[in-house]
Design a protein around this motif. Structure first.
Motif, mmCIF file in Angstrom:
data_model
loop_
_atom_site.group_PDB
_atom_site.id
_atom_site.type_symbol
_atom_site.label_atom_id
_atom_site.label_comp_id
_atom_site.label_asym_id
_atom_site.label_seq_id
_atom_site.Cartn_x
_atom_site.Cartn_y
_atom_site.Cartn_z
ATOM 1 N N MET A 56 0.835 -1.203 0.000
ATOM 2 C CA MET A 56 0.000 0.000 0.000
ATOM 3 C C MET A 56 0.872 1.258 0.000
ATOM 4 S SD MET A 56 -2.969 -1.337 2.605
ATOM 5 C CE MET A 56 -3.561 0.271 3.000
ATOM 6 N N GLN A 57 1.932 1.257 0.818
ATOM 7 C CA GLN A 57 2.828 2.410 0.864
ATOM 8 C C GLN A 57 3.569 2.587 -0.457
ATOM 9 O OE1 GLN A 57 5.196 1.452 4.309
ATOM 10 N NE2 GLN A 57 3.989 2.822 5.612
ATOM 11 N N ALA A 58 4.014 1.495 -1.042
ATOM 12 C CA ALA A 58 4.716 1.568 -2.321
ATOM 13 C C ALA A 58 3.798 2.134 -3.403
ATOM 14 C CB ALA A 58 5.224 0.184 -2.726
ATOM 15 N N ASN A 59 2.582 1.662 -3.462
ATOM 16 C CA ASN A 59 1.632 2.140 -4.459
ATOM 17 C C ASN A 59 1.345 3.629 -4.246
ATOM 18 O OD1 ASN A 59 -0.059 1.423 -6.730
ATOM 19 N ND2 ASN A 59 -1.789 1.820 -5.359
ATOM 20 N N SER A 60 1.175 4.022 -2.994
ATOM 21 C CA SER A 60 0.920 5.430 -2.683
ATOM 22 C C SER A 60 2.106 6.304 -3.079
ATOM 23 C CB SER A 60 0.624 5.573 -1.187
ATOM 24 O OG SER A 60 0.418 6.910 -0.850
ATOM 25 N N LEU A 61 3.325 5.881 -2.734
ATOM 26 C CA LEU A 61 4.523 6.646 -3.079
ATOM 27 C C LEU A 61 4.664 6.794 -4.590
ATOM 28 C CD1 LEU A 61 7.252 7.982 -2.388
ATOM 29 C CD2 LEU A 61 8.249 5.675 -2.480
ATOM 30 N N ILE A 62 4.488 5.711 -5.305
ATOM 31 C CA ILE A 62 4.620 5.736 -6.765
ATOM 32 C C ILE A 62 3.672 6.766 -7.366
ATOM 33 C CG2 ILE A 62 4.191 4.387 -8.866
ATOM 34 C CD1 ILE A 62 5.259 1.931 -7.188
ATOM 35 N N HIS A 63 2.431 6.792 -6.885
ATOM 36 C CA HIS A 63 1.448 7.717 -7.455
ATOM 37 C C HIS A 63 1.603 9.141 -6.926
ATOM 38 C CE1 HIS A 63 -0.277 3.843 -8.650
ATOM 39 N NE2 HIS A 63 -0.559 4.530 -9.736
ATOM 40 N N GLN A 64 2.270 9.304 -5.790
ATOM 41 C CA GLN A 64 2.606 10.663 -5.341
ATOM 42 C C GLN A 64 3.700 11.257 -6.218
ATOM 43 O OE1 GLN A 64 3.695 10.603 -1.201
ATOM 44 N NE2 GLN A 64 1.652 10.030 -0.532
ATOM 45 N N LEU A 65 4.665 10.430 -6.592
ATOM 46 C CA LEU A 65 5.780 10.913 -7.403
ATOM 47 C C LEU A 65 5.405 11.079 -8.872
ATOM 48 C CD1 LEU A 65 8.665 8.807 -5.838
ATOM 49 C CD2 LEU A 65 8.160 11.233 -5.471
ATOM 50 N N GLU A 66 4.490 10.255 -9.357
ATOM 51 C CA GLU A 66 4.052 10.326 -10.767
ATOM 52 C C GLU A 66 2.575 9.935 -10.831
ATOM 53 O OE1 GLU A 66 3.197 10.857 -14.326
ATOM 54 O OE2 GLU A 66 5.261 11.366 -13.831
ATOM 55 N N LYS A 67 1.749 10.939 -11.009
ATOM 56 C CA LYS A 67 0.298 10.738 -10.976
ATOM 57 C C LYS A 67 -0.183 9.672 -11.964
ATOM 58 C CE LYS A 67 -2.642 13.894 -12.562
ATOM 59 N NZ LYS A 67 -3.421 15.153 -12.659
ATOM 60 N N HIS A 68 0.461 9.567 -13.100
ATOM 61 C CA HIS A 68 0.010 8.649 -14.153
ATOM 62 C C HIS A 68 0.826 7.354 -14.192
ATOM 63 C CE1 HIS A 68 -2.733 11.660 -15.581
ATOM 64 N NE2 HIS A 68 -1.756 12.533 -15.652
ATOM 65 N N ALA A 69 1.574 7.087 -13.159
ATOM 66 C CA ALA A 69 2.381 5.863 -13.101
ATOM 67 C C ALA A 69 1.473 4.632 -13.052
ATOM 68 C CB ALA A 69 3.295 5.889 -11.881
ATOM 69 N N ARG A 70 2.024 3.504 -13.428
ATOM 70 C CA ARG A 70 1.296 2.239 -13.420
ATOM 71 C C ARG A 70 1.959 1.287 -12.438
ATOM 72 N NH1 ARG A 70 -2.198 4.820 -15.343
ATOM 73 N NH2 ARG A 70 -2.783 4.851 -17.511
ATOM 74 N N THR A 71 1.136 0.561 -11.714
ATOM 75 C CA THR A 71 1.642 -0.498 -10.846
ATOM 76 C C THR A 71 0.871 -1.772 -11.172
ATOM 77 O OG1 THR A 71 0.124 0.165 -9.089
ATOM 78 C CG2 THR A 71 2.373 1.004 -8.942
ATOM 79 N N VAL A 72 1.612 -2.872 -11.207
ATOM 80 C CA VAL A 72 1.024 -4.165 -11.514
ATOM 81 C C VAL A 72 1.473 -5.143 -10.445
ATOM 82 C CG1 VAL A 72 0.946 -6.069 -13.181
ATOM 83 C CG2 VAL A 72 1.068 -3.703 -13.990
ATOM 84 N N ALA A 73 0.549 -5.908 -9.918
ATOM 85 C CA ALA A 73 0.873 -6.933 -8.929
ATOM 86 C C ALA A 73 0.529 -8.301 -9.519
ATOM 87 C CB ALA A 73 0.094 -6.704 -7.650
ATOM 88 N N GLU A 74 1.506 -9.191 -9.526
ATOM 89 C CA GLU A 74 1.271 -10.541 -10.061
ATOM 90 C C GLU A 74 1.368 -11.549 -8.951
ATOM 91 O OE1 GLU A 74 3.391 -11.665 -13.580
ATOM 92 O OE2 GLU A 74 3.567 -9.601 -14.201
#
Length: 100
Positions: free
Chosen positions: A82-100
């Motif tokens: 959750m923290q990683a996903n939040s940080l990624i989107h704070q740094l880049e609003k249009h970033a993509r995260t994928v969990a497999e």
């Protein structure tokens, strides 16, 4: 926190604050230094389930029953994701995260 029962890979101890800080700072470094705009998290089941995803039921009804007890999930692993996903989107609003 030990080794993955199938692959033998080391498992991070997400309960340790320093581990989470290290992993989150690595995400920030790659995004800020190299403009990375997406991350793929592999083997997420080994991060969020206490048994490292080995015996997780596929049937939705069985999965609900499986998760009804408090000892089946690694809460620190879920918190890290959750923290990683939040940080990624704070740094880049249009970033993509994928969990497999």
């Amino acid at each position: 926190k030990g080794f993955h029962p199938i692959s033998g890979a080391r498992i991070y101890n997400f309960e340790e604050g320093e581990v989470q800080r290290y992993l989150l700072s690595s995400i920030a470094f790659w995004m800020e230094q190299f403009g990375i705009d997406g991350f793929r998290f592999l083997e997420v089941s080994s991060m969020i389930y206490a048994d490292r995803g080995r015996w997780v039921p596929a049937d939705p009804a069985e999965l609900e029953e499986y998760l009804s007890t408090d000892d089946k999930t690694d809460k620190a692993g879920v918190q890290y994701l959750m923290q990683a996903n939040s940080l990624i989107h704070q740094l880049e609003k249009h970033a993509r995260t994928v969990a497999e």
